[in-house]
Design an enzyme around this catalytic site. Structure first.
Site, PDB file in Angstrom:
ATOM      1  N   LEU A  50      17.636  25.497  33.520  1.00 60.82           N
ATOM      2  CA  LEU A  50      18.749  24.715  33.004  1.00 60.82           C
ATOM      3  C   LEU A  50      19.326  25.312  31.726  1.00 60.82           C
ATOM      4  O   LEU A  50      20.541  25.302  31.525  1.00 60.82           O
ATOM      5  CB  LEU A  50      18.297  23.275  32.751  1.00 60.82           C
ATOM      6  CG  LEU A  50      19.352  22.313  32.203  1.00 60.82           C
ATOM      7  CD1 LEU A  50      20.515  22.172  33.174  1.00 60.82           C
ATOM      8  CD2 LEU A  50      18.723  20.946  31.915  1.00 60.82           C
ATOM      9  N   ASP A  98       9.333  29.220  18.838  1.00 63.52           N
ATOM     10  CA  ASP A  98       8.168  28.693  19.558  1.00 63.52           C
ATOM     11  C   ASP A  98       8.068  27.203  19.274  1.00 63.52           C
ATOM     12  O   ASP A  98       7.720  26.789  18.169  1.00 63.52           O
ATOM     13  CB  ASP A  98       6.899  29.404  19.100  1.00 63.52           C
ATOM     14  CG  ASP A  98       5.661  28.947  19.867  1.00 63.52           C
ATOM     15  OD1 ASP A  98       5.773  28.014  20.702  1.00 63.52           O
ATOM     16  OD2 ASP A  98       4.582  29.505  19.621  1.00 63.52           O
ATOM     17  N   ASN A 125      16.672  22.020  24.867  1.00 63.94           N
ATOM     18  CA  ASN A 125      16.307  21.996  26.278  1.00 63.94           C
ATOM     19  C   ASN A 125      14.850  22.372  26.528  1.00 63.94           C
ATOM     20  O   ASN A 125      14.267  21.961  27.528  1.00 63.94           O
ATOM     21  CB  ASN A 125      17.239  22.960  27.033  1.00 63.94           C
ATOM     22  CG  ASN A 125      16.699  23.375  28.370  1.00 63.94           C
ATOM     23  OD1 ASN A 125      16.727  22.625  29.333  1.00 63.94           O
ATOM     24  ND2 ASN A 125      16.181  24.604  28.442  1.00 63.94           N
ATOM     25  N   TYR A 211       4.161  13.108  30.837  1.00 58.67           N
ATOM     26  CA  TYR A 211       5.493  13.718  30.676  1.00 58.67           C
ATOM     27  C   TYR A 211       6.551  12.634  30.457  1.00 58.67           C
ATOM     28  O   TYR A 211       7.367  12.729  29.528  1.00 58.67           O
ATOM     29  CB  TYR A 211       5.843  14.555  31.905  1.00 58.67           C
ATOM     30  CG  TYR A 211       7.249  15.109  31.855  1.00 58.67           C
ATOM     31  CD1 TYR A 211       7.563  16.197  31.049  1.00 58.67           C
ATOM     32  CD2 TYR A 211       8.274  14.522  32.596  1.00 58.67           C
ATOM     33  CE1 TYR A 211       8.857  16.697  30.988  1.00 58.67           C
ATOM     34  CE2 TYR A 211       9.572  15.017  32.536  1.00 58.67           C
ATOM     35  CZ  TYR A 211       9.860  16.097  31.740  1.00 58.67           C
ATOM     36  OH  TYR A 211      11.143  16.577  31.671  1.00 58.67           O
ATOM     37  N   LYS A 215       9.031  11.691  27.005  1.00 58.13           N
ATOM     38  CA  LYS A 215      10.473  11.480  26.998  1.00 58.13           C
ATOM     39  C   LYS A 215      10.826  10.075  26.501  1.00 58.13           C
ATOM     40  O   LYS A 215      11.844   9.876  25.822  1.00 58.13           O
ATOM     41  CB  LYS A 215      11.048  11.717  28.391  1.00 58.13           C
ATOM     42  CG  LYS A 215      10.872  13.146  28.889  1.00 58.13           C
ATOM     43  CD  LYS A 215      11.567  14.160  27.968  1.00 58.13           C
ATOM     44  CE  LYS A 215      11.538  15.561  28.540  1.00 58.13           C
ATOM     45  NZ  LYS A 215      12.253  16.538  27.691  1.00 58.13           N
TER      46      LYS A 215
END
Length: 344
Positions: A50, A98, A125, A211, A215
């Site tokens: 992406l 990083d 991203n 995960y 978010k």
């Protein structure tokens, strides 16, 4: 009048039905007069997937300078060669970043401050999705939450002054963070007797939902950032976006064995092309206006935040997370940066 994500009612329809519809929604056309000539953008994780596709679309729209912020200089240069071939008139630089290292983030921001005379757009991203618990050795935090939440929002805060000062007068800088619809169904582990971040760092709490949790933390943080009015839309427009479940990226590269077959089948049935997903990034960062400030976007529209945020438990968790996060960022004077942004 356009409503912000916080003003919209939380979605109550079945998540998986929404997911199916979302994955098969086609992107709208960009405005014909959309032109990025003269503009400068940073895209993290831009050597693949992406990030690479978003960079390509920005350059196709005339972006004058791209900073590819990547962990590997070698892989970044390989990707940059492809883009330079396609867009020989653009300036394309590869800078090391990083996201697992606070010191690398600070060094990157220092370079932005000293070497970039202009900055219009930042796309955060870079992210990870670990299948097994891994501890970040420099911070002690679980790696998925470290990269996707703690490091990403530290970088976001530290870039705010440059986005404000280095964009043209009267034109706000743009900061877009890649999120995930999985935040809508994330369930944080019980943290009633300990700090939230400490609880998440417990290997026994790690699972498939980590995960999505990483978010969800970003959604909680952005809502609180808006509540405290630290960032005004005339200075920097900041938002979160859901690009969709994708094919044609390396994001699920940790998947091994029999899971690969299941993943490929699921992608064949539902996955969005990365070219379509790239348009969600462009839409959120240069097509949408100030109405998208402090919002969560999906399918090229402003959407409500996850239902959890509208509950009392969600608001209490938000306050707790904010305090812990500001303490975590104390070494970088993040609170001082935000206070300066608020002064105008």
């Amino acid at each position: 009048m356009n409503q912000s994500s916080r003003e919209l009612a939380p979605l109550t329809s079945n998540y998986w039905r929404r997911f199916w519809r979302s994955q098969h929604t086609k992107p709208p056309s960009f405005p014909k007069d959309l032109d990025l000539v003269g503009k400068v953008a940073i895209v993290t994780g831009s050597n693949t997937g992406l990030g690479f596709e978003s960079s390509r679309q920005f350059l196709q729209l005339g972006l004058s300078r791209l900073i590819m912020a990547v962990r590997s200089m070698e892989r970044g240069e390989e990707a940059a060669v492809k883009l330079r071939t396609l867009f020989p008139n653009a300036t394309i630089d590869v800078w090391v970043l990083d996201m697992a290292s606070y010191s690398s983030i600070q060094a990157f921001v220092s370079r932005v401050e000293s070497q970039l005379p202009r900055l219009d757009i930042a796309i955060l991203n870079a992210g990870v999705s670990r299948l097994a618990f891994a501890k970040n050795e420099s911070t002690g935090h679980e790696e998925t939450v470290q990269v996707n939440y703690l490091s990403t929002f530290l970088l976001a805060i530290l870039l705010l002054p440059s986005l404000k000062k280095k964009s043209p007068p009267g034109v706000p800088g743009r900061l877009t963070v890649i999120s995930s619809a999985l935040a809508n169904i994330a369930v944080l582990p019980d943290h009633s007797s300990a700090s939230l971040l400490t609880t998440i760092d417990d290997p026994g709490k790690f699972g498939r939902g980590t995960y999505g949790n990483s978010k969800l933390l970003g959604h909680l943080f952005l809502w609180k950032l808006m509540d405290l009015d630290y960032v005004k839309s005339e200075d920097v427009v900041i938002n979160l976006i859901e690009p969709g479940f994708l094919k044609g990226t390396e994001f699920n590269r940790d998947v091994k064995g029999g899971m690969v077959i299941g993943l490929k089948l699921f992608q064949a049935l539902t996955a969005r092309a990365v070219t379509d997903a790239g348009t969600t990034v462009v839409d959120a960062s240069v097509v949408k206006g100030r109405e998208a400030h402090g919002c969560y976007l999906a399918d090229w529209e402003v959407r409500p935040f996850p239902p959890f945020l509208y509950t009392q438990e969600g608001r209490d968790t938000m306050d707790k997370l904010w305090g812990e996060t500001m303490t975590e960022y104390g070494f970088a004077n993040a609170r001082g940066v935000l206070e300066e942004m608020k002064k105008g």
